[in-house]
Design a protein around this motif. Structure first.
Motif, PDB file in Angstrom:
ATOM      1  N   VAL A 245       0.830  -1.205   0.000  1.00  0.00           N
ATOM      2  CA  VAL A 245       0.000   0.000   0.000  1.00  0.00           C
ATOM      3  C   VAL A 245       0.865   1.256   0.000  1.00  0.00           C
ATOM      4  CG1 VAL A 245      -1.728   1.312   1.296  1.00  0.00           C
ATOM      5  CG2 VAL A 245      -1.950  -1.166   1.081  1.00  0.00           C
ATOM      6  N   ILE A 246       1.923   1.270   0.797  1.00  0.00           N
ATOM      7  CA  ILE A 246       2.800   2.443   0.836  1.00  0.00           C
ATOM      8  C   ILE A 246       3.438   2.691  -0.533  1.00  0.00           C
ATOM      9  CG2 ILE A 246       4.950   3.380   1.779  1.00  0.00           C
ATOM     10  CD1 ILE A 246       4.236   1.972   4.426  1.00  0.00           C
ATOM     11  N   SER A 247       3.990   1.645  -1.135  1.00  0.00           N
ATOM     12  CA  SER A 247       4.675   1.831  -2.418  1.00  0.00           C
ATOM     13  C   SER A 247       3.703   2.168  -3.536  1.00  0.00           C
ATOM     14  CB  SER A 247       5.477   0.580  -2.780  1.00  0.00           C
ATOM     15  OG  SER A 247       4.633  -0.550  -2.912  1.00  0.00           O
ATOM     16  N   GLY A 248       2.479   1.666  -3.468  1.00  0.00           N
ATOM     17  CA  GLY A 248       1.513   1.904  -4.532  1.00  0.00           C
ATOM     18  C   GLY A 248       0.702   3.170  -4.367  1.00  0.00           C
ATOM     19  N   ASP A 249       0.366   3.528  -3.111  1.00  0.00           N
ATOM     20  CA  ASP A 249      -0.582   4.614  -2.880  1.00  0.00           C
ATOM     21  C   ASP A 249       0.049   5.948  -2.486  1.00  0.00           C
ATOM     22  OD1 ASP A 249      -2.598   2.939  -3.530  1.00  0.00           O
ATOM     23  OD2 ASP A 249      -3.423   2.708  -1.520  1.00  0.00           O
ATOM     24  N   THR A 250       1.342   5.961  -2.195  1.00  0.00           N
ATOM     25  CA  THR A 250       1.974   7.236  -1.823  1.00  0.00           C
ATOM     26  C   THR A 250       2.809   7.818  -2.949  1.00  0.00           C
ATOM     27  OG1 THR A 250       4.007   6.228  -0.927  1.00  0.00           O
ATOM     28  CG2 THR A 250       2.128   6.442   0.573  1.00  0.00           C
ATOM     29  N   ILE A 251       3.031   7.071  -4.011  1.00  0.00           N
ATOM     30  CA  ILE A 251       3.975   7.488  -5.039  1.00  0.00           C
ATOM     31  C   ILE A 251       3.512   8.748  -5.782  1.00  0.00           C
ATOM     32  CG2 ILE A 251       3.010   5.932  -6.788  1.00  0.00           C
ATOM     33  CD1 ILE A 251       5.886   5.532  -7.820  1.00  0.00           C
ATOM     34  N   ILE A 252       2.203   8.921  -5.969  1.00  0.00           N
ATOM     35  CA  ILE A 252       1.711  10.123  -6.642  1.00  0.00           C
ATOM     36  C   ILE A 252       1.987  11.357  -5.788  1.00  0.00           C
ATOM     37  CG2 ILE A 252      -0.323  11.315  -7.538  1.00  0.00           C
ATOM     38  CD1 ILE A 252      -1.522   8.581  -8.194  1.00  0.00           C
ATOM     39  N   SER A 253       1.622  11.283  -4.517  1.00  0.00           N
ATOM     40  CA  SER A 253       1.883  12.406  -3.614  1.00  0.00           C
ATOM     41  C   SER A 253       3.382  12.654  -3.469  1.00  0.00           C
ATOM     42  CB  SER A 253       1.272  12.128  -2.235  1.00  0.00           C
ATOM     43  OG  SER A 253      -0.134  12.080  -2.320  1.00  0.00           O
ATOM     44  N   TYR A 254       4.170  11.567  -3.467  1.00  0.00           N
ATOM     45  CA  TYR A 254       5.621  11.710  -3.369  1.00  0.00           C
ATOM     46  C   TYR A 254       6.162  12.463  -4.581  1.00  0.00           C
ATOM     47  CZ  TYR A 254      10.582  10.421  -3.261  1.00  0.00           C
ATOM     48  OH  TYR A 254      11.956  10.465  -3.262  1.00  0.00           O
ATOM     49  N   GLY A 255       5.673  12.091  -5.765  1.00  0.00           N
ATOM     50  CA  GLY A 255       6.105  12.783  -6.972  1.00  0.00           C
ATOM     51  C   GLY A 255       5.772  14.269  -6.940  1.00  0.00           C
TER      52      GLY A 255
END
Length: 406
Positions: A245-255
């Protein structure tokens, strides 16, 4: 044998459609996190309540779902699950009109409840619709359907909700939130139609007690907690779901936090899902002919550590793509952990399976830990949380699953 496989084709297609639904409603969360963060001006921790509301429902409903299915059967259970999900998606409409983040979270929780019931009912079919020896292959195929749906959901809703490259803070949250009304009304209609089709379908057999698992096997142990492979496996599954979930769901916000425009960052979640698809295809080809599931699990977790270190010590696209590549590490973990955890449980198999489903709570709790770290030390440094989680999974794959007694 060919006739048997042919008879299973129709039901497997139905189950494949349901796994597609799982993926569509689950993997859109990454888009919703970034969307709500903007619309409600949230910090990382608050925006990740999306994953908490969605995944905590698995813990709440895992055992009740089992009891419900005993009373109404698996086929009706799938239809009811779809109906409950429809109620949750419909809740998005008044939530948008009221500009209520809390009501959106309620809708996500209800969707999660329906999804728990639906998954509890449909997962056994993947095992019984065909030879048990080829069950892992069917699980991987269902995983591919799940991830393709996730890519489509992020492509469609990401393009709609995060389409603009620059968004003025003067834009009202009501104007932003109106964007979810039509797609979630459409999704509600699709879920209702699927529920009706499931009820009318004559191709799905009812699942018997014997087919659900190896509960008939004998065990001399008097408590489910006397099985180290299960107890350690519960922690392992908790870690794995949190990682995914962390790797899949935070990547947009991280970008977005790295300065990428929303119009570009909205596609980053798809990169994670594409890398997971590659992992599933490799799993189908390589397991168990060339490598065992536990060896794959060990290698995947160690690869996750290496990729995370790259993400932590690089910048820009390299760091973002490293987070996306974690999908490759995470792809086959679920089907690899599950059989190791329930091995030898005998009459405790059903309870063990329910406890494992409850460990999906990792997807609710660990992203909040990441969010708090991101608000405190930065979004990139917060990914350091993943390293001890991967190392624990490597321990379980190497030694933990072999432990027969405490």
């Amino acid at each position: 044998m060919n006739n048997k496989k042919q008879n299973y084709l129709g039901p497997l297609i139905i189950i494949g459609v349901l796994f597609f639904v799982f993926g569509f409603v689950t993997w859109v969360n990454g888009t919703l996190i970034a969307f709500f963060k903007k619309a409600f001006n949230l910090d990382n921790t608050s925006s990740l309540l999306v994953t908490f509301a969605f995944f905590i429902s698995y813990t709440v409903m895992a055992i009740p779902s089992s009891e419900i299915l005993k009373k109404i059967g698996f086929k009706k259970g799938m239809a009811v699950g779809l109906g409950v999900m429809a109620i949750g998606t419909l809740t998005f409409v008044p939530a948008a009109k009221m500009a209520s983040y809390v009501l959106f979270l309620v809708g996500l929780f209800v969707i999660g409840i329906g999804l728990t019931l639906l998954q509890t009912a449909s997962n056994p079919y993947v095992t019984i619709l065909g030879d048990r020896e080829s069950a892992a292959q069917r699980i991987s195929i269902m995983g591919i359907a799940n991830k393709i749906a996730g890519i489509l959901s992020q492509k469609l809703l990401g393009g709609l909700l995060l389409a603009s490259s620059t968004v003025s803070v003067a834009v009202s949250s009501e104007t932003e939130l109106d964007k979810v009304t039509v797609p979630y009304l459409i999704l509600t209609g699709v879920l209702i139609v699927l529920a009706i089709l499931i009820m009318l379908s004559k191709g799905l057999p009812e699942v018997s007690e014997e087919q659900e698992g190896d509960a008939s096997e004998k065990s001399e142990k008097t408590s489910i907690w006397a099985f180290p492979n299960l107890v350690l496996g519960l922690v392992t599954l908790f870690c794995y779901v949190g990682l995914e979930v962390i790797s899949g769901d935070t990547i947009i916000s991280y970008g977005i936090s790295l300065g990428f425009p929303e119009s570009e960052a909205k596609d980053f979640g798809q990169f994670t899902l594409w890398s997971m698809l590659v992992g599933y295809v490799l799993g189908i080809v390589l397991i168990p002919k060339y490598v065992s599931q536990q060896t794959w699990l060990k290698l995947s977790s160690l690869l996750g550590v290496v990729i995370t270190l790259v993400a932590l010590f690089t910048t820009g696209y390299t760091s973002v793509l490293s987070i996306a590549l974690l999908g490759l590490s995470n792809a086959i973990m679920w089907p690899a952990i599950w059989p190791l955890a329930i091995n030898g449980l005998g009459k405790y198999t059903k309870l063990g399976s329910a406890l494992l489903v409850m460990m999906i709570a990792g997807g609710a709790i660990l992203p909040l830990v990441y969010g708090k770290l991101a608000d405190t030390i930065g979004a990139q440094s917060a990914y350091g949380l993943l390293i001890p989680l991967y190392l624990y999974i490597a321990y379980y794959a190497t030694w933990g699953h072999k432990k027969a007694n405490w």
